[in-house]
Design a protein around this motif. Structure first.
Motif, short mmCIF file in Angstrom:
data_model
loop_
_atom_site.label_atom_id
_atom_site.label_comp_id
_atom_site.label_asym_id
_atom_site.label_seq_id
_atom_site.Cartn_x
_atom_site.Cartn_y
_atom_site.Cartn_z
N MET A 26 6.08 46.86 -58.98
CA MET A 26 6.21 47.43 -57.63
C MET A 26 7.67 47.72 -57.31
SD MET A 26 4.76 48.62 -55.01
CE MET A 26 3.05 48.07 -54.94
N ALA A 27 8.56 46.85 -57.75
CA ALA A 27 9.98 47.10 -57.54
C ALA A 27 10.42 48.37 -58.26
CB ALA A 27 10.81 45.91 -58.02
N GLY A 37 15.08 60.15 -52.84
CA GLY A 37 15.74 60.37 -51.56
C GLY A 37 15.10 59.68 -50.37
N HIS A 38 14.05 58.86 -50.61
CA HIS A 38 13.37 58.17 -49.51
C HIS A 38 14.09 56.85 -49.18
CE1 HIS A 38 9.98 60.94 -49.60
NE2 HIS A 38 9.96 60.82 -50.92
N ASP A 39 14.06 56.50 -47.92
CA ASP A 39 14.65 55.24 -47.46
C ASP A 39 13.60 54.14 -47.63
OD1 ASP A 39 16.04 53.20 -46.25
OD2 ASP A 39 15.57 53.86 -44.21
N VAL A 40 13.67 53.44 -48.74
CA VAL A 40 12.66 52.43 -49.06
C VAL A 40 13.20 51.03 -48.76
CG1 VAL A 40 11.26 51.41 -50.90
CG2 VAL A 40 11.68 53.88 -50.87
N ILE A 41 12.40 50.24 -48.06
CA ILE A 41 12.73 48.84 -47.82
C ILE A 41 11.90 48.01 -48.81
CG2 ILE A 41 12.72 46.92 -46.17
CD1 ILE A 41 12.92 49.00 -43.93
N ASN A 42 12.58 47.28 -49.66
CA ASN A 42 11.89 46.55 -50.74
C ASN A 42 11.66 45.10 -50.34
OD1 ASN A 42 10.86 45.56 -53.10
ND2 ASN A 42 12.38 46.54 -54.42
N LEU A 43 10.42 44.77 -50.04
CA LEU A 43 10.03 43.39 -49.75
C LEU A 43 9.16 42.84 -50.87
CD1 LEU A 43 9.11 43.66 -45.94
CD2 LEU A 43 11.35 43.29 -47.01
N SER A 44 9.29 43.42 -52.06
CA SER A 44 8.43 43.01 -53.17
C SER A 44 9.06 41.96 -54.06
CB SER A 44 8.07 44.24 -54.02
OG SER A 44 9.21 44.74 -54.70
N PHE A 45 10.38 41.89 -54.08
CA PHE A 45 11.05 41.02 -55.04
C PHE A 45 11.35 39.66 -54.44
CE2 PHE A 45 13.72 42.55 -58.91
CZ PHE A 45 12.58 42.47 -59.69
N HIS A 363 7.00 53.59 -46.75
CA HIS A 363 8.17 53.40 -47.61
C HIS A 363 8.67 51.96 -47.54
CE1 HIS A 363 8.97 58.00 -47.29
NE2 HIS A 363 8.04 57.70 -48.19
N VAL A 364 7.71 51.04 -47.58
CA VAL A 364 8.00 49.60 -47.67
C VAL A 364 7.26 49.06 -48.89
CG1 VAL A 364 7.80 47.34 -46.57
CG2 VAL A 364 8.28 49.37 -45.17
N ALA A 365 7.97 48.37 -49.77
CA ALA A 365 7.36 47.83 -50.99
C ALA A 365 6.92 46.39 -50.76
CB ALA A 365 8.34 47.90 -52.15
N VAL A 366 5.63 46.13 -50.95
CA VAL A 366 5.07 44.79 -50.94
C VAL A 366 4.29 44.64 -52.25
CG1 VAL A 366 4.95 44.70 -48.42
CG2 VAL A 366 2.97 45.52 -49.71
#
Length: 404
Positions: A26-27, A37-45, A363-366
């Motif tokens: 997922m990361a 170019g997307h503003d991604v917030i990564n809450l997966s790691f 655009h949020v990674a879980v």
């Protein structure tokens, strides 16, 4: 120029049966989206967002200047193993000698060493579920049989002694669990572990891997180690490391403590795979322990505050069933209320579908709970800034509202 002919590569059954780590996968997807170019917030790691404390960095620089650039003993520098033994006595009231300790390239390697040294083909390994993604795959590598044992949501997903008693069979060789738990944040109390210990007393051939990597991120008081129970102590392999408590993920230093025969076996296993861990990282790790755990406790207090922030924000998101995690830095809500809903012709049939929808729309990674043995859940890491958490939950709320 001649084109290369296609080669039919036949991989081993071992690697073909192995699943990719879902947290890493997922990361990777999040990074690909960000590269577009997307503003991604990564809450997966599961990675602290804090810098490694300065005194630890300084020790690494000093080690380089002093010439610690050669191979290290397989089980780790004597100095570091001695400091780990002192840590066990100071924090856990456990008596280990350096010969009981093996330092590895991360706690994951320590777990793999122990599993490979204990499990024979066909041996059953009871894994308290929800569990960290790699437990099951490591057991598969050892040709063991993973036996997930699911804790109940109303008990903060903690497996009870009664459940364990019913799950043990004549083929059970090993039990694996983490406390504080990744992904649930649940923490076993001393009383709960004592009850589990009473069950294990009846089964002298069953061993335990206790993963305590989140030890310092505990919001409920003193950490409890099952190795403190005298009747089962020699069958417990305690796993720990520096990545979470000291914000040293990239340094890759973990360790195990066990009966000297098990430790010697893990030393032997490691000698044929990686040999000794990085000399500079070991010197930094020794300095971390000498410096105590004040910085760790400061980080834990920040996580406690972030936990409250995320739980408050989740109150405004319908369909999330959760509880108050007692440690680590994850929220693991049950999200099956969204299964069967759809948006723009795409139906959400699983937690994996929901995770991908959240990534592509918000655009949020879980991470999907399937990877943790809980297919009705998703995992959020709150090891990031307040601003990112507030924005991430705002986006998720807006995206989920589109599902009908």
């Amino acid at each position: 120029m001649h084109e290369l002919e296609e080669v039919n590569t036949i991989l081993s059954d071992r690697i073909s049966a192995l699943s990719e780590s879902q947290t890493i996968a997922m990361a990777k997807k999040a990074r690909e989206l960000a590269a577009q170019g997307h503003d991604v917030i990564n809450l997966s790691f599961g990675e602290p967002d804090f810098q490694t404390p300065q005194y630890i960095k300084d020790a690494a620089k000093q080690a380089i200047d002093e010439g610690f650039t050669f191979y290290t003993p397989v089980a780790g520098y004597p100095e570091l193993r001695q400091e780990i033994a002192k840590k066990f006595k100071r924090d856990n009231n456990l008596d280990f000698a350096p010969e009981n300790i093996v330092v590895s390239t991360g706690a994951k390697q320590s777990i793999a060493n122990a599993v490979l040294c204990l499990v024979n083909p066909g041996d059953e390994v009871i894994i308290f579920s929800p569990y960290w993604v790699s437990y099951e795959e490591i057991v598969k590598l050892a040709e063991g049989t993973p036996v997930p044992l699911m804790g109940r949501l109303e008990n903060d997903y903690k497996v009870t002694a009664e459940q364990l008693e019913k799950a043990i069979t004549s083929n059970t060789k090993l039990i694996m669990y983490s406390s504080p738990c990744n992904p649930t944040g649940a923490v076993f109390s001393k009383e709960e572990l004592e009850e589990i210990g009473k069950v294990l007393e009846k089964h002298p051939n069953v061993y335990v891997i206790a993963d305590e990597i989140y030890e310092y991120i505990n919001f409920e008081g003193k950490h409890a180690s099952i190795a403190s129970i005298e009747s089962v102590r020699d069958r417990v392999i305690t796993i720990n490391g520096f990545s979470k408590g000291y914000a040293m993920t990239g340094w890759r230093v973990g360790y195990l403590a066990a009966h000297k025969d098990i430790a010697a076996a893990c030393d032997k296993m490691q000698s044929q795979i990686t040999s000794g861990t990085c000399s500079i990282a070991q010197k930094a790790a020794a300095a971390a322990l000498k410096g105590g755990n004040e910085s760790s406790l400061e980080m834990a207090e920040a996580y406690r505050r972030r936990r409250s922030l995320v739980l408050d924000l989740m109150q405004d998101i319908p369909g999330f069933k959760t509880y108050v995690p007692s440690g680590a830095f994850y929220i693991f809500p049950e999200v099956s209320a969204y299964f069967g809903k759809s948006y723009d012709g795409k139906v959400i049939n699983s937690a994996l579908d929901l995770s991908m929808f959240i990534l592509m729309d918000a655009h949020v990674a879980v991470v999907s709970g399937e990877a943790f043995g809980a297919p009705q859940c998703i995992r959020f890491s709150y090891a990031t800034s307040d601003e990112k958490l507030v924005e991430a939950l705002r986006r998720i709320k807006n995206s989920l509202a589109k599902l009908q």
